[in-house]
Design a protein around this motif. Structure first.
Motif, PDB file in Angstrom:
ATOM      1  N   UNK A  71      27.196   5.299 -39.620  1.00 48.99           N
ATOM      2  CA  UNK A  71      28.087   4.204 -39.224  1.00 48.99           C
ATOM      3  C   UNK A  71      27.369   3.230 -38.299  1.00 48.99           C
ATOM      4  N   UNK A  72      26.556   3.773 -37.391  1.00 46.73           N
ATOM      5  CA  UNK A  72      25.806   2.909 -36.475  1.00 46.73           C
ATOM      6  C   UNK A  72      24.772   2.079 -37.228  1.00 46.73           C
TER       7      UNK A  72
ATOM      8  N   UNK B 179      20.440   4.186 -29.913  1.00 46.62           N
ATOM      9  CA  UNK B 179      21.019   4.428 -28.595  1.00 46.62           C
ATOM     10  C   UNK B 179      20.568   3.337 -27.642  1.00 46.62           C
ATOM     11  N   UNK B 180      19.282   2.953 -27.717  1.00 49.27           N
ATOM     12  CA  UNK B 180      18.755   1.916 -26.840  1.00 49.27           C
ATOM     13  C   UNK B 180      19.479   0.597 -27.078  1.00 49.27           C
TER      14      UNK B 180
ATOM     15  N   UNK C 132      15.324  10.925 -35.976  1.00 42.76           N
ATOM     16  CA  UNK C 132      15.290  10.964 -34.516  1.00 42.76           C
ATOM     17  C   UNK C 132      14.853   9.617 -33.953  1.00 42.76           C
ATOM     18  N   UNK C 133      13.827   9.021 -34.558  1.00 43.17           N
ATOM     19  CA  UNK C 133      13.355   7.706 -34.126  1.00 43.17           C
ATOM     20  C   UNK C 133      14.474   6.674 -34.262  1.00 43.17           C
TER      21      UNK C 133
ATOM     22  N   UNK D 151      15.082  -3.611 -31.994  1.00 45.70           N
ATOM     23  CA  UNK D 151      14.746  -2.751 -30.855  1.00 45.70           C
ATOM     24  C   UNK D 151      13.767  -3.451 -29.917  1.00 45.70           C
ATOM     25  N   UNK D 152      12.697  -4.010 -30.475  1.00 43.13           N
ATOM     26  CA  UNK D 152      11.701  -4.666 -29.624  1.00 43.13           C
ATOM     27  C   UNK D 152      12.242  -5.946 -29.009  1.00 43.13           C
ATOM     28  N   UNK D 153      13.097  -6.664 -29.721  1.00 46.85           N
ATOM     29  CA  UNK D 153      13.722  -7.865 -29.155  1.00 46.85           C
ATOM     30  C   UNK D 153      14.619  -7.485 -27.981  1.00 46.85           C
ATOM     31  N   UNK D 154      15.433  -6.443 -28.153  1.00 39.29           N
ATOM     32  CA  UNK D 154      16.325  -5.984 -27.087  1.00 39.29           C
ATOM     33  C   UNK D 154      15.525  -5.461 -25.893  1.00 39.29           C
TER      34      UNK D 154
END
Length: 134
Positions: A88-89, A66-67, A59-60, A121-124
């Motif tokens: 795939x993602x 998604x983010x 889930x995480x 994630x944190x960079x984005x």
């Protein structure tokens, strides 16, 4: 005295059977392990063991993907379920980082995948916040 000898022989004959059952369980666990060949940028390839993901970890992963807009919300069949779209993602995200796997579909995660996802994630997230401030 005779009963003691019989009990001793019974224990001695039972030990190899117990050891054999344990080794069969270990062999079964080894067969279930999944390894993928991974090539990192500027490094030799290695075999990495994929850990069976828990629903919380999946889930995480899905929420962070998604983010990053790598996985679309409608691709997720069920939260916490590792399906084809999620794998795939993950492969797409790893390819962006220059990491390639000799596998078309993943059934688990490595610690490196988790670390790279958190970094992306944190960079984005910081980039999106900086863009909003402008």
């Amino acid at each position: 005295m005779k009963k003691m000898y019989i009990a001793l022989f019974a224990v001695l004959f039972a030990l190899p059977l117990c050891a054999q059952e344990t080794s069969q369980k270990e062999e079964k666990n080894k067969k279930e392990d999944v390894y993928v060949w991974c090539e990192m940028p500027r490094q030799k390839g290695k075999w990495y063991k994929l850990e069976k993901p828990t629903p919380k970890v999946v889930t995480d992963f899905q929420e962070k993907l998604i983010y990053l807009e790598i996985l679309n919300p409608y691709d997720i069949v069920e939260k916490g379920k590792l399906d084809r779209a999620t794998s795939d993602a993950i492969l797409k995200m790893e390819k962006i980082k220059g990491v390639t796997y000799d596998s078309q579909e993943l059934v688990g995660f490595t610690q490196g995948m988790k670390n790279r996802l958190n970094l992306m994630y944190h960079t984005a997230k910081r980039a999106a916040e900086a863009k909003e401030k402008q």
